[in-house]
Design a protein around this motif. Structure first.
Motif, mmCIF file in Angstrom:
data_model
loop_
_atom_site.group_PDB
_atom_site.id
_atom_site.type_symbol
_atom_site.label_atom_id
_atom_site.label_comp_id
_atom_site.label_asym_id
_atom_site.label_seq_id
_atom_site.Cartn_x
_atom_site.Cartn_y
_atom_site.Cartn_z
ATOM 1 N N ILE A 48 0.843 -1.208 0.000
ATOM 2 C CA ILE A 48 0.000 0.000 0.000
ATOM 3 C C ILE A 48 0.874 1.251 0.000
ATOM 4 O O ILE A 48 0.583 2.218 -0.710
ATOM 5 C CB ILE A 48 -0.981 -0.032 1.187
ATOM 6 N N ALA A 49 1.970 1.240 0.750
ATOM 7 C CA ALA A 49 2.881 2.406 0.739
ATOM 8 C C ALA A 49 3.453 2.628 -0.657
ATOM 9 O O ALA A 49 3.576 3.770 -1.108
ATOM 10 C CB ALA A 49 4.003 2.196 1.757
ATOM 11 N N SER A 50 3.766 1.558 -1.359
ATOM 12 C CA SER A 50 4.303 1.688 -2.718
ATOM 13 C C SER A 50 3.294 2.346 -3.650
ATOM 14 O O SER A 50 3.663 3.145 -4.522
ATOM 15 C CB SER A 50 4.708 0.321 -3.271
ATOM 16 N N VAL A 51 2.010 2.034 -3.475
ATOM 17 C CA VAL A 51 0.962 2.663 -4.289
ATOM 18 C C VAL A 51 0.773 4.119 -3.876
ATOM 19 O O VAL A 51 0.719 5.016 -4.709
ATOM 20 C CB VAL A 51 -0.372 1.883 -4.174
ATOM 21 N N LEU A 52 0.687 4.371 -2.571
ATOM 22 C CA LEU A 52 0.433 5.727 -2.087
ATOM 23 C C LEU A 52 1.548 6.708 -2.440
ATOM 24 O O LEU A 52 1.294 7.881 -2.713
ATOM 25 C CB LEU A 52 0.213 5.722 -0.570
ATOM 26 N N PHE A 53 2.794 6.241 -2.446
ATOM 27 C CA PHE A 53 3.911 7.127 -2.760
ATOM 28 C C PHE A 53 4.265 7.131 -4.239
ATOM 29 O O PHE A 53 5.243 7.747 -4.651
ATOM 30 C CB PHE A 53 5.129 6.764 -1.902
ATOM 31 N N GLY A 54 3.496 6.435 -5.064
ATOM 32 C CA GLY A 54 3.671 6.492 -6.505
ATOM 33 C C GLY A 54 4.769 5.602 -7.057
ATOM 34 O O GLY A 54 5.124 5.721 -8.223
ATOM 35 N N ASP A 55 5.305 4.705 -6.239
ATOM 36 C CA ASP A 55 6.315 3.775 -6.742
ATOM 37 C C ASP A 55 5.703 2.745 -7.680
ATOM 38 O O ASP A 55 6.370 2.241 -8.579
ATOM 39 C CB ASP A 55 7.015 3.058 -5.582
ATOM 40 N N VAL A 56 4.446 2.420 -7.448
ATOM 41 C CA VAL A 56 3.699 1.445 -8.248
ATOM 42 C C VAL A 56 2.332 2.046 -8.534
ATOM 43 O O VAL A 56 1.715 2.629 -7.653
ATOM 44 C CB VAL A 56 3.535 0.109 -7.480
ATOM 45 N N SER A 57 1.863 1.910 -9.747
ATOM 46 C CA SER A 57 0.532 2.410 -10.106
ATOM 47 C C SER A 57 -0.508 1.349 -9.801
ATOM 48 O O SER A 57 -0.323 0.177 -10.125
ATOM 49 C CB SER A 57 0.485 2.757 -11.590
ATOM 50 N N PRO A 58 -1.631 1.736 -9.166
ATOM 51 C CA PRO A 58 -2.686 0.745 -8.934
ATOM 52 C C PRO A 58 -3.293 0.295 -10.259
ATOM 53 O O PRO A 58 -3.356 1.071 -11.213
ATOM 54 C CB PRO A 58 -3.710 1.508 -8.089
ATOM 55 N N SER A 59 -3.707 -0.961 -10.332
ATOM 56 C CA SER A 59 -4.296 -1.448 -11.578
ATOM 57 C C SER A 59 -5.510 -2.335 -11.339
ATOM 58 O O SER A 59 -6.092 -2.842 -12.285
ATOM 59 C CB SER A 59 -3.260 -2.220 -12.400
ATOM 60 N N GLY A 60 -5.898 -2.526 -10.103
ATOM 61 C CA GLY A 60 -7.044 -3.387 -9.813
ATOM 62 C C GLY A 60 -8.359 -2.706 -10.142
ATOM 63 O O GLY A 60 -8.457 -1.481 -10.216
ATOM 64 N N SER A 117 -5.790 4.534 -11.936
ATOM 65 C CA SER A 117 -4.394 4.311 -12.256
ATOM 66 C C SER A 117 -3.699 5.669 -12.302
ATOM 67 O O SER A 117 -4.358 6.701 -12.451
ATOM 68 C CB SER A 117 -4.280 3.623 -13.630
ATOM 69 N N TYR A 118 -2.395 5.673 -12.180
ATOM 70 C CA TYR A 118 -1.639 6.904 -12.335
ATOM 71 C C TYR A 118 -1.329 7.172 -13.800
ATOM 72 O O TYR A 118 -0.655 8.131 -14.133
ATOM 73 C CB TYR A 118 -0.333 6.833 -11.539
ATOM 74 N N SER A 119 -1.832 6.319 -14.679
ATOM 75 C CA SER A 119 -1.593 6.473 -16.104
ATOM 76 C C SER A 119 -2.923 6.393 -16.847
ATOM 77 O O SER A 119 -3.977 6.249 -16.244
ATOM 78 C CB SER A 119 -0.633 5.387 -16.606
ATOM 79 N N THR A 120 -2.853 6.478 -18.158
ATOM 80 C CA THR A 120 -4.038 6.337 -19.013
ATOM 81 C C THR A 120 -3.757 5.259 -20.049
ATOM 82 O O THR A 120 -2.603 4.978 -20.375
ATOM 83 C CB THR A 120 -4.369 7.666 -19.718
ATOM 84 N N PHE A 121 -4.826 4.686 -20.582
ATOM 85 C CA PHE A 121 -4.689 3.580 -21.530
ATOM 86 C C PHE A 121 -5.652 3.759 -22.688
ATOM 87 O O PHE A 121 -6.737 4.316 -22.531
ATOM 88 C CB PHE A 121 -4.967 2.241 -20.831
ATOM 89 N N ALA A 122 -5.249 3.271 -23.845
ATOM 90 C CA ALA A 122 -6.096 3.290 -25.035
ATOM 91 C C ALA A 122 -6.306 1.855 -25.505
ATOM 92 O O ALA A 122 -5.368 1.054 -25.513
ATOM 93 C CB ALA A 122 -5.448 4.108 -26.143
ATOM 94 N N TYR A 123 -7.531 1.550 -25.888
ATOM 95 C CA TYR A 123 -7.880 0.239 -26.431
ATOM 96 C C TYR A 123 -8.076 0.383 -27.937
ATOM 97 O O TYR A 123 -8.730 1.321 -28.387
ATOM 98 C CB TYR A 123 -9.183 -0.273 -25.810
ATOM 99 N N SER A 124 -7.515 -0.544 -28.688
ATOM 100 C CA SER A 124 -7.691 -0.517 -30.140
ATOM 101 C C SER A 124 -7.701 -1.945 -30.670
ATOM 102 O O SER A 124 -7.417 -2.893 -29.939
ATOM 103 C CB SER A 124 -6.570 0.287 -30.809
ATOM 104 N N ASP A 125 -8.008 -2.080 -31.942
ATOM 105 C CA ASP A 125 -8.022 -3.384 -32.617
ATOM 106 C C ASP A 125 -8.819 -4.435 -31.831
ATOM 107 O O ASP A 125 -8.382 -5.577 -31.686
ATOM 108 C CB ASP A 125 -6.591 -3.895 -32.860
ATOM 109 N N ILE A 126 -9.970 -4.031 -31.321
ATOM 110 C CA ILE A 126 -10.818 -4.970 -30.579
ATOM 111 C C ILE A 126 -11.477 -5.907 -31.578
ATOM 112 O O ILE A 126 -12.083 -5.464 -32.553
ATOM 113 C CB ILE A 126 -11.867 -4.217 -29.740
ATOM 114 N N ASN A 127 -11.332 -7.198 -31.341
ATOM 115 C CA ASN A 127 -11.828 -8.200 -32.271
ATOM 116 C C ASN A 127 -12.572 -9.289 -31.498
ATOM 117 O O ASN A 127 -12.044 -9.837 -30.532
ATOM 118 C CB ASN A 127 -10.654 -8.804 -33.054
ATOM 119 N N VAL A 128 -13.775 -9.603 -31.943
ATOM 120 C CA VAL A 128 -14.586 -10.658 -31.326
ATOM 121 C C VAL A 128 -14.820 -11.741 -32.364
ATOM 122 O O VAL A 128 -15.299 -11.455 -33.462
ATOM 123 C CB VAL A 128 -15.944 -10.107 -30.834
#
Length: 188
Positions: A48-60, A117-128
């Motif tokens: 939790i300290a790693s997430v709070l201090f920005g060492d690791v970005s949360p992804s759950g 998350s501390y970042s942003t993500f883009a989804y592309s080429d979605i195929n079903v």
């Protein structure tokens, strides 16, 4: 120096593996973030300290919906009796979790799949792609009385394969937990 007040949902009575009603304190100006750590284990402090201090970005992402009130949930689904073997009969049929909220036009506090998350993500080429499943194929056996999509006693039948390109578009190294919600088509 800026003081940061973060409430950890790790220890509210005990660790919680499910929804917690947060309305009594969530809007307090001193609460600037909520971390739902669930059952974090022995390294929870470091993690939790790693997430709070920005060492690791949360992804759950939340695997359930957090409501504003207990009354927002389907009747008889929140068991608070002191019993050894609680039983829910799912009288709400398939309107479980986010489906219940959607069907009853209830806006939750935090919806199924919510996460930051501390970042942003883009989804592309979605195929079903549909997968042809022979009528006698059972992907995962279960002892529960359940009839799979093909009349089998399988809890899970693979009916489609979904692929996508997920790109980190931010400036922070981070991971994304992609989620996909599907449903069986209506009978015609």
């Amino acid at each position: 120096m800026v003081a940061v007040h973060i409430l950890l949902l790790t220890m509210i009575g005990s660790s919680s593996g499910g929804p917690v009603i947060v309305e009594e304190w969530i809007d307090n100006p001193n609460v600037t973030a909520v971390v739902a750590a669930h059952f974090p284990g022995q390294e929870s402090g470091d993690a939790i300290a790693s997430v709070l201090f920005g060492d690791v970005s949360p992804s759950g992402k939340l695997p359930y919906t957090i409501a504003h009130s207990l009354d927002d949930y389907p009747p008889n689904t929140i068991i608070d009796d002191q019993v050894l073997h609680p039983q829910s009969n799912f009288t709400e049929s398939t309107l479980i979790d986010y489906r219940w909220f959607s069907a009853h036009n209830i806006t939750p506090r935090f919806e199924f799949g919510f996460g930051m998350s501390y970042s942003t993500f883009a989804y592309s080429d979605i195929n079903v792609v549909s997968v042809d499943v022979p009528d006698n194929t059972t992907i995962q056996k279960t002892n529960e009385p359940f009839e799979g999509a093909n009349g089998t006693d399988s809890l899970y039948d693979v009916v489609a394969q979904v692929t996508a390109q997920v790109t980190n578009t931010g400036n922070i190294c981070a991971s994304e937990a992609a989620q996909l919600v599907g449903h069986l088509p209506s009978a015609s």
